[in-house]
Design a protein around this motif. Structure first.
Motif, PDB file in Angstrom:
ATOM      1  N   GLN A   7       0.827  -1.212   0.000  1.00 14.46           N
ATOM      2  CA  GLN A   7       0.000   0.000   0.000  1.00 14.46           C
ATOM      3  C   GLN A   7       0.860   1.261   0.000  1.00 14.46           C
ATOM      4  OE1 GLN A   7      -3.568   0.380   2.458  1.00 14.46           O
ATOM      5  NE2 GLN A   7      -3.457  -1.814   2.918  1.00 14.46           N
ATOM      6  N   GLY A   8       1.939   1.228   0.752  1.00  7.91           N
ATOM      7  CA  GLY A   8       2.855   2.363   0.778  1.00  7.91           C
ATOM      8  C   GLY A   8       3.456   2.621  -0.595  1.00  7.91           C
ATOM      9  N   MET A   9       3.852   1.552  -1.280  1.00 10.93           N
ATOM     10  CA  MET A   9       4.404   1.706  -2.627  1.00 10.93           C
ATOM     11  C   MET A   9       3.361   2.264  -3.588  1.00 10.93           C
ATOM     12  SD  MET A   9       6.986  -1.403  -3.647  1.00 10.93           S
ATOM     13  CE  MET A   9       7.289  -0.535  -5.194  1.00 10.93           C
ATOM     14  N   GLY A  10       2.149   1.739  -3.513  1.00 10.97           N
ATOM     15  CA  GLY A  10       1.100   2.164  -4.431  1.00 10.97           C
ATOM     16  C   GLY A  10       0.689   3.609  -4.238  1.00 10.97           C
ATOM     17  N   ILE A  11       0.421   3.978  -2.989  1.00 13.15           N
ATOM     18  CA  ILE A  11      -0.022   5.348  -2.698  1.00 13.15           C
ATOM     19  C   ILE A  11       1.122   6.335  -2.909  1.00 13.15           C
ATOM     20  CG2 ILE A  11      -0.917   6.892  -0.921  1.00 13.15           C
ATOM     21  CD1 ILE A  11      -2.311   4.437   0.308  1.00 13.15           C
ATOM     22  N   GLY A  12       2.308   5.977  -2.426  1.00 14.52           N
ATOM     23  CA  GLY A  12       3.463   6.853  -2.605  1.00 14.52           C
ATOM     24  C   GLY A  12       3.785   7.065  -4.077  1.00 14.52           C
ATOM     25  N   GLY A  13       3.753   5.982  -4.857  1.00 13.50           N
ATOM     26  CA  GLY A  13       4.034   6.088  -6.283  1.00 13.50           C
ATOM     27  C   GLY A  13       3.019   6.942  -7.006  1.00 13.50           C
ATOM     28  N   SER A  14       1.748   6.810  -6.657  1.00 14.87           N
ATOM     29  CA  SER A  14       0.701   7.589  -7.339  1.00 14.87           C
ATOM     30  C   SER A  14       0.856   9.083  -7.079  1.00 14.87           C
ATOM     31  CB  SER A  14      -0.683   7.120  -6.893  1.00 14.87           C
ATOM     32  OG  SER A  14      -0.881   7.384  -5.513  1.00 14.87           O
ATOM     33  N   LEU A  15       1.370   9.454  -5.903  1.00 14.18           N
ATOM     34  CA  LEU A  15       1.584  10.867  -5.586  1.00 14.18           C
ATOM     35  C   LEU A  15       2.819  11.420  -6.292  1.00 14.18           C
ATOM     36  CD1 LEU A  15       0.839  10.855  -1.740  1.00 14.18           C
ATOM     37  CD2 LEU A  15      -0.598  11.806  -3.552  1.00 14.18           C
ATOM     38  N   ILE A  16       3.855  10.604  -6.413  1.00 13.86           N
ATOM     39  CA  ILE A  16       5.119  11.066  -6.981  1.00 13.86           C
ATOM     40  C   ILE A  16       5.045  11.189  -8.500  1.00 13.86           C
ATOM     41  CG2 ILE A  16       7.562  10.466  -7.294  1.00 13.86           C
ATOM     42  CD1 ILE A  16       7.263   8.917  -4.583  1.00 13.86           C
ATOM     43  N   ILE A  17       4.337  10.266  -9.157  1.00 14.87           N
ATOM     44  CA  ILE A  17       4.344  10.202 -10.618  1.00 14.87           C
ATOM     45  C   ILE A  17       3.641  11.387 -11.261  1.00 14.87           C
ATOM     46  CG2 ILE A  17       3.438   8.865 -12.571  1.00 14.87           C
ATOM     47  CD1 ILE A  17       4.053   6.339 -10.956  1.00 14.87           C
ATOM     48  N   LEU A 125       5.328  19.202  -1.706  1.00 12.37           N
ATOM     49  CA  LEU A 125       6.176  18.165  -1.130  1.00 12.37           C
ATOM     50  C   LEU A 125       5.717  17.834   0.288  1.00 12.37           C
ATOM     51  CD1 LEU A 125       8.852  16.448  -0.977  1.00 12.37           C
ATOM     52  CD2 LEU A 125       9.919  18.492  -0.021  1.00 12.37           C
ATOM     53  N   TYR A 126       5.466  18.866   1.070  1.00 13.43           N
ATOM     54  CA  TYR A 126       5.072  18.663   2.459  1.00 13.43           C
ATOM     55  C   TYR A 126       3.632  18.157   2.570  1.00 13.43           C
ATOM     56  CZ  TYR A 126       9.198  21.582   2.850  1.00 13.43           C
ATOM     57  OH  TYR A 126      10.467  22.076   2.713  1.00 13.43           O
ATOM     58  N   LEU A 127       2.774  18.664   1.693  1.00 13.68           N
ATOM     59  CA  LEU A 127       1.373  18.243   1.740  1.00 13.68           C
ATOM     60  C   LEU A 127       1.228  16.775   1.346  1.00 13.68           C
ATOM     61  CD1 LEU A 127      -0.352  21.394   0.170  1.00 13.68           C
ATOM     62  CD2 LEU A 127      -0.268  20.740   2.585  1.00 13.68           C
ATOM     63  N   ASP A 128       1.980  16.365   0.300  1.00 14.21           N
ATOM     64  CA  ASP A 128       1.854  14.990  -0.195  1.00 14.21           C
ATOM     65  C   ASP A 128       2.563  13.984   0.700  1.00 14.21           C
ATOM     66  OD1 ASP A 128       0.370  15.935  -2.278  1.00 14.21           O
ATOM     67  OD2 ASP A 128       1.955  15.785  -3.784  1.00 14.21           O
ATOM     68  N   THR A 129       3.820  14.285   1.052  1.00 10.34           N
ATOM     69  CA  THR A 129       4.612  13.292   1.785  1.00 10.34           C
ATOM     70  C   THR A 129       4.380  13.356   3.295  1.00 10.34           C
ATOM     71  OG1 THR A 129       6.498  14.824   1.861  1.00 10.34           O
ATOM     72  CG2 THR A 129       6.427  13.251   0.046  1.00 10.34           C
ATOM     73  N   VAL A 130       4.500  14.548   3.866  1.00 11.29           N
ATOM     74  CA  VAL A 130       4.416  14.670   5.321  1.00 11.29           C
ATOM     75  C   VAL A 130       2.972  14.583   5.810  1.00 11.29           C
ATOM     76  CG1 VAL A 130       4.948  16.092   7.322  1.00 11.29           C
ATOM     77  CG2 VAL A 130       6.510  16.068   5.377  1.00 11.29           C
ATOM     78  N   VAL A 131       2.096  15.418   5.234  1.00 13.21           N
ATOM     79  CA  VAL A 131       0.724  15.492   5.734  1.00 13.21           C
ATOM     80  C   VAL A 131      -0.132  14.328   5.243  1.00 13.21           C
ATOM     81  CG1 VAL A 131      -1.386  16.881   5.813  1.00 13.21           C
ATOM     82  CG2 VAL A 131       0.859  18.002   5.941  1.00 13.21           C
ATOM     83  N   LEU A 132      -0.209  14.155   3.908  1.00 13.01           N
ATOM     84  CA  LEU A 132      -1.108  13.137   3.355  1.00 13.01           C
ATOM     85  C   LEU A 132      -0.652  11.720   3.682  1.00 13.01           C
ATOM     86  CD1 LEU A 132      -3.610  12.513   1.765  1.00 13.01           C
ATOM     87  CD2 LEU A 132      -2.303  12.728  -0.359  1.00 13.01           C
ATOM     88  N   LEU A 133       0.599  11.391   3.331  1.00 13.38           N
ATOM     89  CA  LEU A 133       1.083  10.045   3.628  1.00 13.38           C
ATOM     90  C   LEU A 133       1.142   9.807   5.138  1.00 13.38           C
ATOM     91  CD1 LEU A 133       3.919   9.485   0.987  1.00 13.38           C
ATOM     92  CD2 LEU A 133       1.719   8.316   1.132  1.00 13.38           C
ATOM     93  N   GLY A 134       1.484  10.869   5.890  1.00 18.94           N
ATOM     94  CA  GLY A 134       1.496  10.736   7.341  1.00 18.94           C
ATOM     95  C   GLY A 134       0.123  10.426   7.889  1.00 18.94           C
ATOM     96  N   SER A 135      -0.899  11.083   7.340  1.00 20.89           N
ATOM     97  CA  SER A 135      -2.274  10.835   7.792  1.00 20.89           C
ATOM     98  C   SER A 135      -2.730   9.423   7.439  1.00 20.89           C
ATOM     99  CB  SER A 135      -3.218  11.860   7.167  1.00 20.89           C
ATOM    100  OG  SER A 135      -2.884  13.168   7.580  1.00 20.89           O
ATOM    101  N   ILE A 136      -2.407   8.996   6.203  1.00 20.43           N
ATOM    102  CA  ILE A 136      -2.820   7.653   5.774  1.00 20.43           C
ATOM    103  C   ILE A 136      -2.149   6.579   6.623  1.00 20.43           C
ATOM    104  CG2 ILE A 136      -2.742   6.003   3.856  1.00 20.43           C
ATOM    105  CD1 ILE A 136      -2.960   8.386   1.956  1.00 20.43           C
TER     106      ILE A 136
END
Length: 205
Positions: A7-17, A125-136
């Motif tokens: 799940q981390g790979m999938g969600i993280g990849g979708s945000l980065i791409i 960068l902060y919204l996607d990685t720190v806030v969003l991924l952190g919340s998920i």
């Protein structure tokens, strides 16, 4: 553990791409074969640091202090407007990839500083990685949460190294000045569009 990692790979990849300022810069440097390894490594390391911070709970702190977000938003928008303007100016200069590779101004220091600016001054960068991924990540317990973060970090490394080194396959196309002109204008539109999206809530509100 495996489910959290995937799940981390999938969600993280979708945000980065998603097309953004950072990806556009990495793509251009990759086509030029200009410091591809350090740029890919630096982008990946920054993402890894932010993802780790988000999973560790830093996202909640940022949300508690809106001033941090406002400062990052205006600073990031100003940097993106400046970088986009330079790309627009460059698009009116006829050149091929040979001339780009021979550009003495394209130093290692400049590449590193630009990578840092494109990455750290972008509030997404902060919204996607720190806030969003952190919340998920909070949906997982203490045992599985690090695996979720590790999956997102791996996705970042795969993406940036793939984009940086894969971009060189496009090099033959960019021996033509017209192709390089279109890339510069694409970068200009990308940078200005992101800057406008950052500033718009303040103007509209």
């Amino acid at each position: 553990m495996q489910a959290a990692f995937i799940q981390g790979m999938g969600i993280g990849g979708s945000l980065i791409i998603a097309v953004g300022a950072q990806n556009a810069f990495v793509l251009k440097q990759g086509i030029k074969r200009s410091y591809t390894l350090p740029i890919a490594l630096l982008c990946s390391m920054i993402d890894a640091l932010m993802i780790t911070a988000g999973v560790a709970g830093l996202g909640h702190i940022i949300e508690s202090f809106p001033t941090i977000k406002h400062v990052a938003s205006f600073g990031g928008a100003a940097f993106l407007l400046w970088y986009g303007t330079n790309a627009l100016k460059a698009s009116f200069v006829a050149k091929g990839i040979e001339m780009e590779q021979a550009d003495s101004a394209d130093t290692f220091k400049k590449a590193v500083l630009t990578t840092l600016g494109i990455s750290l001054l972008n509030p997404h960068l902060y919204l996607d990685t720190v806030v969003l991924l952190g919340s998920i990540s909070t949906q997982f317990d203490d045992l599985h949460r690090p695996w979720f973060g590790a999956g997102a970090v791996l996705a970042s490394f795969i993406w940036f190294f793939g984009l940086s080194f894969g971009a060189r396959l496009l090099a033959p196309i960019f021996t033509r000045p017209a192709a390089w002109r279109y890339l510069d204008r694409f970068i200009w539109l990308t940078m200005w569009s992101i800057a406008a999206a950052i500033i718009w809530p303040y103007v509209a509100g």
